[in-house]
Design a protein around this motif. Structure first.
Motif, PDB file in Angstrom:
ATOM      1  N   PRO A   1      -3.748   6.657  -4.478  1.00 22.66           N
ATOM      2  CA  PRO A   1      -5.064   6.478  -3.750  1.00 22.66           C
ATOM      3  C   PRO A   1      -6.199   5.662  -4.395  1.00 22.66           C
ATOM      4  O   PRO A   1      -6.920   4.866  -3.794  1.00 22.66           O
ATOM      5  N   GLY A   2      -6.283   5.887  -5.776  1.00 21.45           N
ATOM      6  CA  GLY A   2      -7.274   5.151  -6.411  1.00 21.45           C
ATOM      7  C   GLY A   2      -6.880   3.432  -6.693  1.00 21.45           C
ATOM      8  O   GLY A   2      -7.969   2.844  -6.632  1.00 21.45           O
ATOM      9  N   GLU A   3      -5.830   3.079  -6.326  1.00 23.56           N
ATOM     10  CA  GLU A   3      -5.559   1.588  -6.286  1.00 23.56           C
ATOM     11  C   GLU A   3      -5.554   0.826  -4.759  1.00 23.56           C
ATOM     12  O   GLU A   3      -5.741  -0.246  -4.681  1.00 23.56           O
TER      13      GLU A   3
ATOM     14  N   LEU B   1       0.887  -1.249   0.087  1.00 24.97           N
ATOM     15  CA  LEU B   1      -0.061  -0.053  -0.084  1.00 24.97           C
ATOM     16  C   LEU B   1       0.815   1.349  -0.050  1.00 24.97           C
ATOM     17  O   LEU B   1       0.449   2.476  -0.371  1.00 24.97           O
ATOM     18  N   SER B   2       2.070   1.139   0.482  1.00 24.32           N
ATOM     19  CA  SER B   2       2.939   2.221   0.525  1.00 24.32           C
ATOM     20  C   SER B   2       3.387   2.659  -0.638  1.00 24.32           C
ATOM     21  O   SER B   2       3.914   3.928  -0.728  1.00 24.32           O
TER      22      SER B   2
ATOM     23  N   HIS C   1      -4.224   7.041   2.923  1.00 26.97           N
ATOM     24  CA  HIS C   1      -3.748   5.857   3.536  1.00 26.97           C
ATOM     25  C   HIS C   1      -2.176   5.543   2.869  1.00 26.97           C
ATOM     26  O   HIS C   1      -1.288   4.885   3.592  1.00 26.97           O
ATOM     27  N   GLY C   2      -1.880   5.962   1.704  1.00 29.57           N
ATOM     28  CA  GLY C   2      -0.512   5.542   1.085  1.00 29.57           C
ATOM     29  C   GLY C   2       0.578   6.244   2.062  1.00 29.57           C
ATOM     30  O   GLY C   2       1.484   5.600   2.303  1.00 29.57           O
ATOM     31  N   PRO C   3       0.588   7.832   2.543  1.00 29.36           N
ATOM     32  CA  PRO C   3       1.549   7.894   3.097  1.00 29.36           C
ATOM     33  C   PRO C   3       1.735   7.374   4.478  1.00 29.36           C
ATOM     34  O   PRO C   3       2.726   7.328   5.123  1.00 29.36           O
ATOM     35  N   LEU C   4       0.375   7.141   5.047  1.00 27.34           N
ATOM     36  CA  LEU C   4       0.360   6.519   6.302  1.00 27.34           C
ATOM     37  C   LEU C   4       1.302   5.428   6.434  1.00 27.34           C
ATOM     38  O   LEU C   4       1.947   5.129   7.238  1.00 27.34           O
TER      39      LEU C   4
ATOM     40  N   GLN D   1       0.496   1.948 -11.062  1.00 24.48           N
ATOM     41  CA  GLN D   1       1.300   2.959 -11.223  1.00 24.48           C
ATOM     42  C   GLN D   1       1.975   3.105  -9.805  1.00 24.48           C
ATOM     43  O   GLN D   1       1.271   3.314  -8.866  1.00 24.48           O
ATOM     44  N   TRP D   2       3.280   3.239 -10.007  1.00 27.86           N
ATOM     45  CA  TRP D   2       4.177   3.424  -8.925  1.00 27.86           C
ATOM     46  C   TRP D   2       4.017   4.853  -8.385  1.00 27.86           C
ATOM     47  O   TRP D   2       4.319   5.737  -8.717  1.00 27.86           O
TER      48      TRP D   2
END
Length: 279
Positions: free
Chosen positions: A41-43, A36-37, A244-247, A55-56
């Motif tokens: 956000p869309g994925e 997840l990191s 949630h990605g940055p988290l 998409q990285w």
């Protein structure tokens, strides 16, 4: 012999399969967190399962985790607090363990029983009296409040005592004949010989206090003093929100030093635990 081997082979396969399945269950949250990191956000909440992103988004997530919140400051605080706690624990636990393992005195069994009793008490039970003590000393919201309550570790005393008991008494007697004091024996002979136990205890101590959220949540309120676990919780509530990605990127950065330290010291960690369990 061949029949015994044929019978033990299925048992070994079943045992390894069980260990692999258990390991996969334990590693799954960490692998998912790392996945997840690096996702946009869309994925993250997409219905279809995908471990690798289409998409990285690693640079954006990790960059936001480091720049939006003072995550590096939180990790520096954690390193300072964990190092100070570990140094104090070794300074206190090693002489106590040596006295319980190699010295004869009245009440030794009672003191060791108190150490075992301390192992049964969770730290949360002592939170209120420790908070009142820190308030009376005027050290709340400081590094001292994060460090001093953990200066004594019953587990450290127990582990070092068990390892010291595996060291022959003849070595201690010879050191005394050479004129060494009891403290000199501890620091110059016993502790270097117990280095596997020291490394094992160091990993336990650092992991416990690096991940501690309960006591820092009570003891400090300044963002400049927050350790990693509390910093990530604040980052989730204030800066990251529902991003949630940055988290997850921040959580990966917090966990990564512990993972590297454990992998580097794995051999000594296992040796320290197995050697201490012989007595």
């Amino acid at each position: 012999m061949s029949r015994a081997r044929s019978l033990s082979r299925p048992a070994a396969i079943a045992r390894h399969a069980l260990l692999l399945a258990t390991g996969a269950v334990m590693l799954a949250p960490f692998i998912w967190m790392a996945s997840l990191s690096v996702k946009p956000p869309g994925e993250i909440f997409r219905a279809s399962f995908s471990l690798l992103p289409q998409q990285w988004y690693a640079l954006e997530n990790y960059g936001k985790a480091v720049t939006v919140a003072p995550l590096l400051r939180y990790m520096a605080n954690g390193a300072l607090v964990c190092t100070a706690i570990l140094a104090l624990q070794i300074l206190v636990c090693a002489p106590c363990a040596y006295a319980l393992a190699k010295m004869e005195f009245r009440g030794r069994g009672l003191l060791f029983g108190l150490v075992l009793t301390g192992l049964l008490l969770p730290h949360q039970v002592l939170a209120l009296p420790l908070f009142i003590l820190c308030y009376s000393l005027g050290i709340l919201n400081s590094y001292a409040a994060l460090i001093l309550p953990f200066a004594v570790s019953p587990f450290g005393i127990f582990l070092f005592r068990q390892f010291f008991k595996t060291i022959p008494d003849d070595i201690v007697h010879a050191a005394r004949l050479d004129g060494l004091s009891e403290l000199a024996i501890v620091w110059r002979i016993m502790l270097p010989m117990a280095m596997p136990a020291v490394i094992a205890f160091s990993i336990f101590s650092v992991v416990a206090h690096w991940n501690d959220l309960f006591w820092p949540l009570i003891a400090v309120k300044s963002p400049n003093l927050m350790p990693p676990a509390l910093g990530v919780a604040i980052f989730r509530g204030a800066e990251a929100g529902s991003d949630h990605g940055p988290l997850m990127a921040g959580a990966v950065l917090v966990v990564l030093p512990l993972l590297i330290a454990f992998v580097a010291a794995q051999r000594w960690f296992i040796e320290g635990l197995t050697s201490a369990s012989l007595k």
